[in-house]
Scaffold this motif. Structure first.
Motif, PDB file in Angstrom:
ATOM      1  N   ASP A  88     111.735 -45.548  -0.259  1.00 39.20           N
ATOM      2  CA  ASP A  88     111.207 -43.998   0.093  1.00 39.20           C
ATOM      3  C   ASP A  88     109.740 -44.496  -0.682  1.00 39.20           C
ATOM      4  O   ASP A  88     109.101 -43.607  -0.296  1.00 39.20           O
ATOM      5  N   SER A  91     106.417 -46.075   1.032  1.00 40.05           N
ATOM      6  CA  SER A  91     106.384 -45.138   2.637  1.00 40.05           C
ATOM      7  C   SER A  91     106.009 -43.775   1.676  1.00 40.05           C
ATOM      8  O   SER A  91     104.711 -42.999   2.128  1.00 40.05           O
ATOM      9  N   ARG A  92     106.230 -42.862   1.011  1.00 40.88           N
ATOM     10  CA  ARG A  92     105.841 -41.853   0.775  1.00 40.88           C
ATOM     11  C   ARG A  92     104.296 -41.805  -0.091  1.00 40.88           C
ATOM     12  O   ARG A  92     103.399 -40.928   0.360  1.00 40.88           O
ATOM     13  N   VAL A  93     104.413 -42.026  -0.727  1.00 37.00           N
ATOM     14  CA  VAL A  93     103.571 -42.214  -2.257  1.00 37.00           C
ATOM     15  C   VAL A  93     102.006 -43.395  -1.711  1.00 37.00           C
ATOM     16  O   VAL A  93     100.974 -43.466  -2.253  1.00 37.00           O
ATOM     17  N   ASP A  95     101.588 -45.610   1.200  1.00 33.55           N
ATOM     18  CA  ASP A  95     101.794 -45.270   2.735  1.00 33.55           C
ATOM     19  C   ASP A  95     101.872 -46.435   2.952  1.00 33.55           C
ATOM     20  O   ASP A  95     101.294 -47.039   4.090  1.00 33.55           O
TER      21      ASP A  95
END
Length: 132
Positions: A88, A91-93, A95
């Motif tokens: 996560d 993915s979120r921080v 890219d």
């Protein structure tokens, strides 16, 4: 309005999981004692009971009746939880780039020679696994 439940453990839930990954099953009093001694978290007995029951309801813990008490153990594997949380974060921080995460860690962490050597070993092992 109530906060939506996360699929990831909260900070306190993660501390409890760490205690139980190290040793389980444990009764509430032992979880409470270890939280205080190992994580520096001083909590009331009733607060620990509440947290353990919430974690059981969320599917993080297993509980078994033992006389008048319950014994708690993790229902989720450490690698499963850390893998999801790391994925996560990537993915979120970052890219979706594990390379960007690793570069950030290397640039912002004080790694000693032993830690760098361990990272090299892991990278070399992973590279060998990728070869046909």
């Amino acid at each position: 309005m109530a906060r939506a439940e996360s699929e990831y453990p909260t900070e306190l839930e993660l501390e409890i999981l760490k205690v139980l990954w190290a040793e389980s099953p444990l009764p509430v009093r032992d979880v409470r004692t270890k939280l205080e001694s190992e994580a520096g978290r001083t909590l009331a007995h009733s607060s620990v009971i509440t947290m353990l029951n919430i974690m059981h309801r969320k599917g993080f813990l297993r509980r078994v009746k033992d006389g008048k008490a319950f014994l708690f153990s993790p229902k989720v594997e450490k690698q499963q939880v850390t893998g999801k949380m790391a994925g996560d974060l990537v993915s979120r921080v970052f890219d979706g780039s594990p390379t960007a995460l690793m570069l950030n860690l290397l640039e912002t962490s004080d790694l000693d020679a032993e830690e760098l050597a361990e990272l090299r070993r892991l990278i070399n092992r992973k590279a060998k696994e990728q070869k046909p």
